[in-house]
Design an enzyme around this catalytic site. Structure first.
Site, PDB file in Angstrom:
ATOM      1  N   GLU A 185     -52.949  -0.349  17.833  1.00 45.72           N
ATOM      2  CA  GLU A 185     -52.339  -0.388  16.550  1.00 45.72           C
ATOM      3  C   GLU A 185     -52.230   0.851  15.758  1.00 45.72           C
ATOM      4  OE1 GLU A 185     -55.388  -2.925  14.084  1.00 45.72           O
ATOM      5  OE2 GLU A 185     -55.180  -3.532  16.142  1.00 45.72           O
ATOM      6  N   LYS A 207     -53.139   3.539  13.032  1.00 50.31           N
ATOM      7  CA  LYS A 207     -54.207   4.061  12.082  1.00 50.31           C
ATOM      8  C   LYS A 207     -53.610   4.298  10.756  1.00 50.31           C
ATOM      9  CE  LYS A 207     -58.329   6.117  11.958  1.00 50.31           C
ATOM     10  NZ  LYS A 207     -58.536   6.480  10.496  1.00 50.31           N
ATOM     11  N   ASP A 210     -53.291   5.558   7.092  1.00 53.02           N
ATOM     12  CA  ASP A 210     -54.059   6.832   6.335  1.00 53.02           C
ATOM     13  C   ASP A 210     -54.123   6.303   4.804  1.00 53.02           C
ATOM     14  OD1 ASP A 210     -55.405   8.814   5.970  1.00 53.02           O
ATOM     15  OD2 ASP A 210     -53.741  10.442   5.938  1.00 53.02           O
ATOM     16  N   TYR A 240     -55.830  -5.626   8.831  1.00 54.87           N
ATOM     17  CA  TYR A 240     -55.901  -5.599  10.686  1.00 54.87           C
ATOM     18  C   TYR A 240     -56.949  -6.056  10.916  1.00 54.87           C
ATOM     19  CZ  TYR A 240     -58.153  -1.302   8.628  1.00 54.87           C
ATOM     20  OH  TYR A 240     -58.734  -0.626   7.751  1.00 54.87           O
ATOM     21  N   LYS A 259     -56.612  10.290  17.320  1.00 56.86           N
ATOM     22  CA  LYS A 259     -56.039  10.874  16.277  1.00 56.86           C
ATOM     23  C   LYS A 259     -55.138  11.891  16.611  1.00 56.86           C
ATOM     24  CE  LYS A 259     -59.323  10.412  12.245  1.00 56.86           C
ATOM     25  NZ  LYS A 259     -59.393  11.352  11.303  1.00 56.86           N
ATOM     26  N   CYS A 294     -52.192  37.330 -16.878  1.00 57.95           N
ATOM     27  CA  CYS A 294     -50.790  36.403 -16.395  1.00 57.95           C
ATOM     28  C   CYS A 294     -49.817  37.441 -15.771  1.00 57.95           C
ATOM     29  CB  CYS A 294     -50.179  35.743 -17.668  1.00 57.95           C
ATOM     30  SG  CYS A 294     -48.435  34.942 -17.418  1.00 57.95           S
ATOM     31  N   CYS A 350     -46.854  37.568 -18.261  1.00 61.03           N
ATOM     32  CA  CYS A 350     -46.516  38.207 -19.793  1.00 61.03           C
ATOM     33  C   CYS A 350     -47.881  39.121 -20.009  1.00 61.03           C
ATOM     34  CB  CYS A 350     -46.674  36.915 -20.832  1.00 61.03           C
ATOM     35  SG  CYS A 350     -47.992  36.023 -20.689  1.00 61.03           S
ATOM     36  N   CYS A 362     -52.502  30.496 -18.682  1.00 61.52           N
ATOM     37  CA  CYS A 362     -52.260  31.440 -19.440  1.00 61.52           C
ATOM     38  C   CYS A 362     -51.998  30.737 -20.681  1.00 61.52           C
ATOM     39  CB  CYS A 362     -50.599  31.974 -18.979  1.00 61.52           C
ATOM     40  SG  CYS A 362     -49.945  32.911 -20.188  1.00 61.52           S
ATOM     41  N   CYS A 369     -44.627  33.611 -23.250  1.00 62.45           N
ATOM     42  CA  CYS A 369     -44.714  33.978 -21.895  1.00 62.45           C
ATOM     43  C   CYS A 369     -43.473  33.327 -21.332  1.00 62.45           C
ATOM     44  CB  CYS A 369     -46.082  32.953 -21.157  1.00 62.45           C
ATOM     45  SG  CYS A 369     -46.000  33.136 -19.475  1.00 62.45           S
TER      46      CYS A 369
HETATM   47  S1  IVH Z   1     -60.288  -1.507  12.550  1.00 64.36           S
HETATM   48  C1  IVH Z   1     -64.791  -1.827  13.111  1.00 64.36           C
HETATM   49  N1  IVH Z   1     -57.743  -0.772  12.564  1.00 64.36           N
HETATM   50  O1  IVH Z   1     -59.915   3.538   9.869  1.00 64.36           O
HETATM   51  C2  IVH Z   1     -63.303  -1.556  13.086  1.00 64.36           C
HETATM   52  N2  IVH Z   1     -59.186   0.681  10.875  1.00 64.36           N
HETATM   53  O2  IVH Z   1     -62.041   5.491  10.732  1.00 64.36           O
HETATM   54  C3  IVH Z   1     -62.988  -1.338  11.758  1.00 64.36           C
HETATM   55  N3  IVH Z   1     -58.077   2.014   9.741  1.00 64.36           N
HETATM   56  O3  IVH Z   1     -62.486   2.238   7.883  1.00 64.36           O
HETATM   57  C4  IVH Z   1     -61.611  -0.781  11.576  1.00 64.36           C
HETATM   58  N4  IVH Z   1     -55.842   1.680  10.188  1.00 64.36           N
HETATM   59  O4  IVH Z   1     -59.987   2.158   6.962  1.00 64.36           O
HETATM   60  C5  IVH Z   1     -58.940  -0.442  11.848  1.00 64.36           C
HETATM   61  N5  IVH Z   1     -55.454  -0.605  12.421  1.00 64.36           N
HETATM   62  C6  IVH Z   1     -56.755  -0.113  11.741  1.00 64.36           C
HETATM   63  C7  IVH Z   1     -56.889   0.628  10.927  1.00 64.36           C
HETATM   64  C8  IVH Z   1     -58.000   1.158  10.548  1.00 64.36           C
HETATM   65  C9  IVH Z   1     -56.878   2.432   9.564  1.00 64.36           C
HETATM   66  C10 IVH Z   1     -59.244   2.799   8.886  1.00 64.36           C
HETATM   67  C11 IVH Z   1     -60.029   1.986   8.164  1.00 64.36           C
HETATM   68  C12 IVH Z   1     -61.261   2.335   9.040  1.00 64.36           C
HETATM   69  C13 IVH Z   1     -61.363   3.765   9.375  1.00 64.36           C
HETATM   70  C14 IVH Z   1     -61.959   3.829  10.465  1.00 64.36           C
END
Ligand code: IVH
Length: 668
Positions: A113, A115, A117, A224, A311, A405, A408, A423, A429
């Protein structure tokens, strides 16, 4: 309508609204027009007002916020909120997979899935109602931010279908990139500090004390991870699919995989796919699907052995820093800019990057002539991550931040605790002057059409406008302007017509247009309503300013500073002479004077009205909303759950404490 009829109607409306919220915010598939939705919500609000005893705290009308939390309560997580191990390569993923196969053999499945941000959140549901929302904190305990989280529309307050009685669901709160950019620009225009990325903006928002402010920011949330004793199945994927039916926003961008190759396919697809998502992701999370097998694998001290984050490497390029230049903004804020040897990165050519402030230059120890790495991560604006020291010229000297600055030559100042240099030469200015004029003519300010930055630049260079009041004297340069390149009779005529029309712009907008630091549109409206004309604001003491709802030290100081400056007053007087509006119109004046001269502090939550409605009722009747309790205060309008400190202070000062009902009687 009888109470039973109302009860049925409220239930029917709530269910329908909930379903539409789900379709709109969780599925992004609305099935009715906004107008019809608003009508339905309005009908519900009216009924709940007529029958306050029928108001349910999970009602869809309860998302506007209003509760103030001075300090968030901390609670221990039932299940610790761990982080995930990171990998950046297929090889590391293979090692992860190898460790798992050693324990589980080959009979298991992974899920892949996105991740997100953003900022992690844990939501506790009891009997189908949102009970508590807690931040990650240190992983063991976090802050209770339920009132703020309730304002996020895609988070269900009440669930539908066959949900377990007691469970926890975790997810990520985030802000879409487009919303982030819009809000950040607004902040910049108001002289507020901006956020570096949507994640920081989200995290700042979740910790705000006033949930009504949170409600105004467009936060979103993907869920999630389900936890609890009575989940529908032992499988993560199947559980979250179920949770979607209960009303949660669950991403469809998930896959079940059996091998590293399948996982790599998912990862590679999204490396490209993420570019067209409206929000930031920084990788892919790979989890063992079966919870029984997850338990078998267990945890290390910091993270589960059954999951890992792959990542994406931020796209990076190496180039040469040719020169550091310094920009001066409308408020005098100095921004150092890295001028780079152009380099192609993630689809665009990068020539410049912000260096933010002197601290950042020091942190990077960056010098002209250095070879530097530029990165485009989740953030849209490229940033310099590090210097390639091996390539540094032996004779290079550390960067010395400018002291004067660049525009000016005024001596720069840096206030204690602030990262940014300013400034102080507001009056002469050039970029500050031009910036102020551009702000003044903006759409949300005086809305002067046909004028823009380029024309302002020309008029400034020619000496026609040296401050905002000169705009209203342009008539005298009409003949010269008509002869100028790019201008004709009609263009100057259009400008003059817009300027004339701007004299009707209401006082609050004029006040905003003056460009006083920290006086944004909302603050300007509050000030205009409270003081009614500019002279009252000019003569207001610091205390009087502070007594206005939502005006704090920072704004009050900035106002006093601006309005005690003779040249600013001169500009205001010239604008006045030119006929601009410096007092609120009759129609904006209170409709009754029942509360004239009476001040109120509102605290807690109420049954008949929202806090904003109460504030408006006070203002409409000539009363004043103030933010803090002092000896001079007349009434504390107290609702439920008001802070104990406020109550004690009011009692100590013998302030009259009244209920919502008593207040209603006062204005009867
Ligand atoms: S599962 C023990 N699923 O990434 C499992 N985390 O670096 C816990 N995050 O603290 C997390 N997308 O804030 C999971 N699809 C996803 C996620 C996710 C973002 C974040 C989450 C977690 C951090 C870990």
């Amino acid at each position: 309508m009888t109470k039973t009829e109302a009860q049925n109607k409220i239930q029917q409306l709530s269910e329908e609204i909930r379903e539409h919220n789900y379709e709109y915010y969780a599925l992004s598939q609305p099935t009715i027009a906004d107008f019809d939705f608003d009508k339905m919500l309005q009908e519900l609000i009216i009924l709940e007002k007529q029958f306050p005893e029928l108001l349910d705290e999970s009602s869809p009308s309860q998302r506007v916020g209003g509760t103030i939390t001075k300090k968030f309560k901390t609670v221990k997580h039932k299940y610790p909120m761990l982080s995930l191990g990171n990998t950046y390569s297929k090889e590391e993923l293979e090692e992860f997979d190898g460790r798992i196969r050693k324990i589980l053999g080959d009979d298991f499945e992974y899920t892949c899935e996105l991740k997100y941000d953003g900022v992690a959140i844990s939501l506790i549901y009891k009997n189908g109602q949102l009970d508590q929302a807690v931040t990650r904190g240190d992983g063991t305990q976090g802050d209770v931010v339920t009132t703020n989280i309730k304002t996020i529309k895609c988070i269900p307050l009440k669930l539908k279908g066959g949900f377990p009685k007691d469970f926890e669901i975790r997810g990520e709160i985030f802000m879409k990139v487009e919303d982030f950019e819009k809000l950040n620009q607004q902040r910049e225009a108001e002289g507020e500090e901006t956020y570096a990325n949507p994640r920081n903006f989200t995290s700042g928002t979740i910790k705000m004390q006033d949930s009504a402010q949170v409600a105004k920011r467009p936060l979103d949330c993907f869920l999630y991870h389900l936890l609890g004793e009575n989940l529908p199945t032992d499988l993560h994927y199947e559980n979250v699919r179920n949770a979607k039916e209960w009303g949660f926003k669950i991403s469809d961008n998930m896959a079940k995989c059996k091998s590293i190759d399948e996982i790599m396919n998912f990862i590679n697809e999204w490396e490209e796919g993420k570019k067209s998502l409206p929000f930031d992701i920084d990788g892919v999370v790979i989890k063992v699907n079966d919870q029984k097998q997850q338990e078998e694998l267990g945890f290390t001290a910091k993270s589960p052995r059954w999951a890992i984050a792959y990542k994406y490497k931020a796209e990076e390029a190496c180039t040469i820093l040719n020169e550091i230049t310094y920009q001066v903004g409308r408020t005098g804020a100095i921004t150092p800019v890295a001028n780079l040897e152009p380099v192609f990165l993630a689809g665009t050519t990068v020539k410049r990057a912000s260096l933010h402030n002197a601290n950042e230059i020091e942190r990077l120890d960056i010098r002209e002539g250095d070879h530097v790495f530029v990165e485009k991560g989740g953030e849209i604006i490229p940033k310099i991550t590090r210097v390639d020291l091996s390539k540094r010229d032996r004779n290079s000297q550390p960067t010395i931040y400018i002291m004067k600055c660049p525009e000016c030559s005024a001596e720069l100042i840096r206030e204690e605790g602030e990262a940014i240099h300013y400034c102080p030469n507001e009056e002469s200015c050039p970029p500050q002057i031009k910036g102020k004029i551009e702000h003044f003519i903006g759409r949300n300010a005086m809305n002067i059409e046909h004028l823009g930055p380029e024309i302002i630049e020309t008029f400034y260079e020619k000496g026609f406008v040296k401050d905002i009041s000169d705009l209203y004297d342009l008539e005298k340069h009409r003949d010269v302007i008509t002869q100028m390149d790019g201008f004709g009779k009609t263009s100057i005529q259009n400008i003059l017509v817009s300027l004339e029309a701007s004299k009707k712009v209401p006082f609050a907008k004029v006040l905003f247009a003056l460009g006083i630091r920290f006086v944004g549109q909302t603050v300007a409206k509050k000030l205009a309503r409270h003081f009614q004309n500019i002279d009252n604001i000019i003569s207001a003491s610091q205390d009087e300013l502070l007594s206005v709802d939502e005006i704090g030290d920072r704004i009050a100081e900035s106002l006093t500073k601006h309005l005690s400056n003779k040249s600013n007053i001169l500009v205001i007087n010239m604008l006045k002479e030119n006929g601009l509006t410096f007092e609120i119109a009759e129609s904006e004046l209170p409709s009754s004077d029942k509360l004239s001269g009476v001040s109120f502090v509102i605290s807690g939550t109420f049954t008949d009205h929202s806090r904003d409605q109460l504030k408006k009722m006070i203002e409409d009747n000539g009363g004043k909303n103030v933010s803090s309790i002092s000896k001079k205060l007349n009434y504390l309008l107290a609702g439920e759950n008001m802070g104990p400190n406020k109550l004690k202070k009011a009692q100590d000062l013998e302030i009259k404490i009244i209920s919502e009902k008593e207040f209603e009687e006062m204005i009867g």
